[in-house]
Design a protein around this motif. Structure first.
Motif, PDB file in Angstrom:
ATOM      1  N   VAL A  34     -35.133  12.923  10.120  1.00  0.00           N
ATOM      2  CA  VAL A  34     -34.332  11.799  10.572  1.00  0.00           C
ATOM      3  C   VAL A  34     -34.200  10.794   9.436  1.00  0.00           C
ATOM      4  O   VAL A  34     -35.189  10.363   8.855  1.00  0.00           O
ATOM      5  N   ARG A  35     -32.982  10.433   9.147  1.00  0.00           N
ATOM      6  CA  ARG A  35     -32.732   9.420   8.128  1.00  0.00           C
ATOM      7  C   ARG A  35     -33.113   8.046   8.672  1.00  0.00           C
ATOM      8  O   ARG A  35     -33.157   7.830   9.871  1.00  0.00           O
ATOM      9  N   LEU A  36     -33.369   7.118   7.775  1.00  0.00           N
ATOM     10  CA  LEU A  36     -33.783   5.783   8.198  1.00  0.00           C
ATOM     11  C   LEU A  36     -32.762   5.135   9.121  1.00  0.00           C
ATOM     12  O   LEU A  36     -33.120   4.488  10.096  1.00  0.00           O
ATOM     13  N   TYR A  37     -31.472   5.306   8.843  1.00  0.00           N
ATOM     14  CA  TYR A  37     -30.472   4.678   9.696  1.00  0.00           C
ATOM     15  C   TYR A  37     -30.469   5.276  11.094  1.00  0.00           C
ATOM     16  O   TYR A  37     -30.067   4.631  12.051  1.00  0.00           O
ATOM     17  N   ALA A  38     -30.944   6.491  11.234  1.00  0.00           N
ATOM     18  CA  ALA A  38     -31.018   7.100  12.564  1.00  0.00           C
ATOM     19  C   ALA A  38     -32.181   6.519  13.365  1.00  0.00           C
ATOM     20  O   ALA A  38     -32.126   6.446  14.588  1.00  0.00           O
ATOM     21  N   MET A  39     -33.238   6.080  12.679  1.00  0.00           N
ATOM     22  CA  MET A  39     -34.373   5.464  13.377  1.00  0.00           C
ATOM     23  C   MET A  39     -33.952   4.177  14.062  1.00  0.00           C
ATOM     24  O   MET A  39     -34.543   3.777  15.066  1.00  0.00           O
ATOM     25  N   THR A  40     -32.956   3.513  13.494  1.00  0.00           N
ATOM     26  CA  THR A  40     -32.491   2.239  14.046  1.00  0.00           C
ATOM     27  C   THR A  40     -31.148   2.389  14.745  1.00  0.00           C
ATOM     28  O   THR A  40     -30.521   1.381  15.064  1.00  0.00           O
ATOM     29  N   ALA A  41     -30.716   3.614  14.979  1.00  0.00           N
ATOM     30  CA  ALA A  41     -29.407   3.887  15.601  1.00  0.00           C
ATOM     31  C   ALA A  41     -28.287   3.257  14.776  1.00  0.00           C
ATOM     32  O   ALA A  41     -27.295   2.779  15.311  1.00  0.00           O
ATOM     33  N   GLY A  42     -28.459   3.245  13.465  1.00  0.00           N
ATOM     34  CA  GLY A  42     -27.435   2.729  12.562  1.00  0.00           C
ATOM     35  C   GLY A  42     -27.365   1.215  12.510  1.00  0.00           C
ATOM     36  O   GLY A  42     -26.467   0.658  11.897  1.00  0.00           O
ATOM     37  N   ARG A  43     -28.307   0.528  13.128  1.00  0.00           N
ATOM     38  CA  ARG A  43     -28.266  -0.935  13.186  1.00  0.00           C
ATOM     39  C   ARG A  43     -29.051  -1.564  12.055  1.00  0.00           C
ATOM     40  O   ARG A  43     -30.099  -1.075  11.669  1.00  0.00           O
ATOM     41  N   ALA A  44     -28.523  -2.656  11.538  1.00  0.00           N
ATOM     42  CA  ALA A  44     -29.253  -3.468  10.571  1.00  0.00           C
ATOM     43  C   ALA A  44     -29.609  -4.800  11.211  1.00  0.00           C
ATOM     44  O   ALA A  44     -30.350  -5.585  10.642  1.00  0.00           O
ATOM     45  N   ARG A  45     -29.067  -5.046  12.406  1.00  0.00           N
ATOM     46  CA  ARG A  45     -29.315  -6.277  13.144  1.00  0.00           C
ATOM     47  C   ARG A  45     -29.739  -5.940  14.571  1.00  0.00           C
ATOM     48  O   ARG A  45     -29.446  -4.876  15.080  1.00  0.00           O
ATOM     49  N   ASP A  90     -47.469  -6.537   6.539  1.00  0.00           N
ATOM     50  CA  ASP A  90     -48.502  -5.504   6.623  1.00  0.00           C
ATOM     51  C   ASP A  90     -48.019  -4.299   7.429  1.00  0.00           C
ATOM     52  O   ASP A  90     -48.311  -3.158   7.078  1.00  0.00           O
ATOM     53  N   LEU A  91     -47.298  -4.562   8.507  1.00  0.00           N
ATOM     54  CA  LEU A  91     -46.783  -3.454   9.321  1.00  0.00           C
ATOM     55  C   LEU A  91     -45.824  -2.587   8.499  1.00  0.00           C
ATOM     56  O   LEU A  91     -45.876  -1.361   8.573  1.00  0.00           O
ATOM     57  N   SER A  95     -46.835   1.235   7.485  1.00  0.00           N
ATOM     58  CA  SER A  95     -46.033   2.294   8.115  1.00  0.00           C
ATOM     59  C   SER A  95     -45.291   3.140   7.084  1.00  0.00           C
ATOM     60  O   SER A  95     -44.873   4.252   7.391  1.00  0.00           O
ATOM     61  N   GLY A  96     -45.103   2.605   5.881  1.00  0.00           N
ATOM     62  CA  GLY A  96     -44.356   3.342   4.867  1.00  0.00           C
ATOM     63  C   GLY A  96     -42.849   3.283   5.073  1.00  0.00           C
ATOM     64  O   GLY A  96     -42.102   4.005   4.423  1.00  0.00           O
ATOM     65  N   LEU A  97     -42.402   2.417   5.979  1.00  0.00           N
ATOM     66  CA  LEU A  97     -40.977   2.265   6.251  1.00  0.00           C
ATOM     67  C   LEU A  97     -40.454   1.012   5.561  1.00  0.00           C
ATOM     68  O   LEU A  97     -41.196   0.044   5.368  1.00  0.00           O
ATOM     69  N   PRO A  98     -39.160   0.996   5.211  1.00  0.00           N
ATOM     70  CA  PRO A  98     -38.592  -0.211   4.601  1.00  0.00           C
ATOM     71  C   PRO A  98     -38.659  -1.394   5.563  1.00  0.00           C
ATOM     72  O   PRO A  98     -38.594  -1.232   6.789  1.00  0.00           O
ATOM     73  N   LEU A  99     -38.759  -2.582   5.015  1.00  0.00           N
ATOM     74  CA  LEU A  99     -38.890  -3.795   5.799  1.00  0.00           C
ATOM     75  C   LEU A  99     -37.742  -3.954   6.793  1.00  0.00           C
ATOM     76  O   LEU A  99     -37.962  -4.324   7.946  1.00  0.00           O
TER      77      LEU A  99
END
Length: 145
Positions: A34-45, A90-91, A95-99
Protein backbone atom coordinates in the motif's frame (compact mmCIF):
# COMPACT_ATOMS: atom_id res chain seq x y z
CA UNK A 1 -2.16 -8.16 18.27
CA UNK A 2 1.45 -7.08 18.62
CA UNK A 3 2.66 -3.71 17.49
CA UNK A 4 4.59 -4.22 14.26
CA UNK A 5 6.45 -1.74 12.07
CA UNK A 6 4.92 -0.89 8.69
CA UNK A 7 5.42 -3.64 6.13
CA UNK A 8 5.60 -6.48 8.64
CA UNK A 9 2.95 -9.15 8.97
CA UNK A 10 2.18 -10.95 12.18
CA UNK A 11 3.29 -14.52 12.53
CA UNK A 12 0.87 -17.23 11.44
CA UNK A 13 -0.10 -18.00 15.05
CA UNK A 14 -0.97 -14.37 15.77
CA UNK A 15 -2.97 -14.07 12.56
CA UNK A 16 -5.03 -17.13 13.52
CA UNK A 17 -6.00 -15.57 16.86
CA UNK A 18 -6.83 -12.11 15.48
CA UNK A 19 -7.57 -12.20 11.74
CA UNK A 20 -6.46 -9.01 10.06
CA UNK A 21 -8.83 -7.77 7.34
CA UNK A 22 -5.91 -5.83 5.84
CA UNK A 23 -3.49 -8.78 5.73
CA UNK A 24 -3.61 -8.82 1.93
CA UNK A 25 -1.85 -5.43 1.90
CA UNK A 26 1.50 -7.00 2.77
CA UNK A 27 3.87 -9.38 1.09
CA UNK A 28 6.67 -10.99 3.08
CA UNK A 29 9.25 -10.39 0.35
CA UNK A 30 8.04 -7.12 -1.16
CA UNK A 31 6.99 -5.37 2.05
CA UNK A 32 3.99 -3.06 2.16
CA UNK A 33 1.83 -3.17 -0.92
CA UNK A 34 0.00 0.00 0.00
CA UNK A 35 1.35 3.37 -0.99
CA UNK A 36 1.35 6.15 1.59
CA UNK A 37 -1.45 8.01 -0.17
CA UNK A 38 -3.61 4.90 0.06
CA UNK A 39 -3.16 4.81 3.86
CA UNK A 40 -4.84 8.21 4.00
CA UNK A 41 -7.33 7.55 1.18
CA UNK A 42 -5.47 10.15 -0.88
CA UNK A 43 -6.06 12.89 1.71
CA UNK A 44 -3.54 15.43 2.88
CA UNK A 45 -6.13 17.19 5.04
CA UNK A 46 -8.71 16.07 7.57
CA UNK A 47 -12.15 17.43 8.40
CA UNK A 48 -11.03 18.24 11.94
CA UNK A 49 -7.80 20.08 11.03
CA UNK A 50 -5.47 17.48 12.57
CA UNK A 51 -2.98 17.98 9.74
CA UNK A 52 -2.08 21.29 11.37
CA UNK A 53 -1.31 19.95 14.85
CA UNK A 54 1.96 21.01 16.40
CA UNK A 55 4.84 18.55 16.38
CA UNK A 56 4.94 18.69 20.16
CA UNK A 57 1.17 18.32 20.63
CA UNK A 58 0.43 15.52 23.08
CA UNK A 59 -1.65 12.55 21.94
CA UNK A 60 -3.52 10.51 24.53
CA UNK A 61 -5.67 7.43 24.18
CA UNK A 62 -9.27 7.86 25.33
CA UNK A 63 -9.61 4.11 26.04
CA UNK A 64 -12.75 4.12 23.86
CA UNK A 65 -13.55 0.96 21.94
CA UNK A 66 -13.23 1.14 18.14
CA UNK A 67 -16.55 0.90 16.30
CA UNK A 68 -15.13 -1.60 13.87
CA UNK A 69 -11.87 -2.77 12.40
CA UNK A 70 -9.20 -0.13 11.97
CA UNK A 71 -6.28 -0.30 9.54
CA UNK A 72 -2.96 -1.59 10.91
CA UNK A 73 -1.24 1.80 10.69
CA UNK A 74 -3.91 3.40 12.84
CA UNK A 75 -3.91 0.40 15.16
CA UNK A 76 -0.16 0.81 15.60
CA UNK A 77 -0.51 4.51 16.46
CA UNK A 78 -3.34 3.71 18.86
CA UNK A 79 -1.23 1.05 20.60
CA UNK A 80 1.60 3.55 21.06
CA UNK A 81 -0.82 6.09 22.55
CA UNK A 82 -2.25 3.46 24.90
CA UNK A 83 1.22 3.13 26.48
CA UNK A 84 1.04 6.75 27.63
CA UNK A 85 0.86 10.32 26.31
CA UNK A 86 3.12 10.82 23.30
CA UNK A 87 4.11 13.86 21.20
CA UNK A 88 3.13 13.76 17.53
CA UNK A 89 6.80 13.88 16.52
CA UNK A 90 7.57 10.73 18.53
CA UNK A 91 4.63 8.88 17.00
CA UNK A 92 5.83 9.74 13.49
CA UNK A 93 9.40 8.76 14.30
CA UNK A 94 8.48 5.49 16.01
CA UNK A 95 5.99 4.44 13.33
CA UNK A 96 8.38 5.04 10.43
CA UNK A 97 5.66 6.94 8.57
CA UNK A 98 5.97 10.50 7.23
CA UNK A 99 4.64 13.22 9.51
CA UNK A 100 1.88 14.24 7.08
CA UNK A 101 0.54 10.69 6.94
CA UNK A 102 0.66 10.37 10.73
CA UNK A 103 -1.25 13.63 11.14
CA UNK A 104 -4.03 12.46 8.82
CA UNK A 105 -4.23 9.08 10.58
CA UNK A 106 -4.36 10.84 13.96
CA UNK A 107 -7.17 12.99 12.61
CA UNK A 108 -9.11 9.86 11.74
CA UNK A 109 -8.53 8.42 15.21
CA UNK A 110 -9.63 11.71 16.77
CA UNK A 111 -12.81 11.73 14.69
CA UNK A 112 -13.60 8.24 15.98
CA UNK A 113 -13.05 9.41 19.57
CA UNK A 114 -10.16 6.99 20.12
CA UNK A 115 -7.53 9.64 20.90
CA UNK A 116 -7.37 13.21 22.13
CA UNK A 117 -4.78 15.73 20.94
CA UNK A 118 -3.82 18.62 23.20
CA UNK A 119 -1.53 21.47 22.19
CA UNK A 120 1.79 21.87 23.97
CA UNK A 121 1.75 24.22 26.97
CA UNK A 122 3.62 26.94 25.11
CA UNK A 123 0.80 27.28 22.56
CA UNK A 124 -2.13 26.61 24.90
CA UNK A 125 -4.75 29.31 25.26
CA UNK A 126 -3.68 32.16 27.50
CA UNK A 127 0.05 31.62 27.08
CA UNK A 128 2.14 33.92 24.96
CA UNK A 129 5.22 32.75 23.08
CA UNK A 130 8.56 34.08 24.30
CA UNK A 131 9.46 37.51 22.99
CA UNK A 132 11.91 37.93 20.13
CA UNK A 133 14.21 39.84 22.49
CA UNK A 134 14.35 36.94 24.95
CA UNK A 135 15.07 34.46 22.15
CA UNK A 136 17.90 36.68 20.83
CA UNK A 137 19.40 36.86 24.33
CA UNK A 138 19.29 33.05 24.63
CA UNK A 139 20.97 32.63 21.22
CA UNK A 140 23.65 35.16 22.12
CA UNK A 141 24.23 33.40 25.43
CA UNK A 142 24.61 30.05 23.68
CA UNK A 143 27.04 31.53 21.16
CA UNK A 144 29.10 32.93 24.01
CA UNK A 145 29.58 29.44 25.42
Amino acid sequence: MTDLPPGRRPTAGAADRDPDPWADRYDEEAGPLVRLYAMTAGRARTDNGAERVDLMAIVRSTAATPRGPIPPEQRSLLARCAQGPRPVADLASDSGLPLGVVRVLLGDLTAQGLIRITPPESTAAGKEPPSAHLLREVINGLRAL
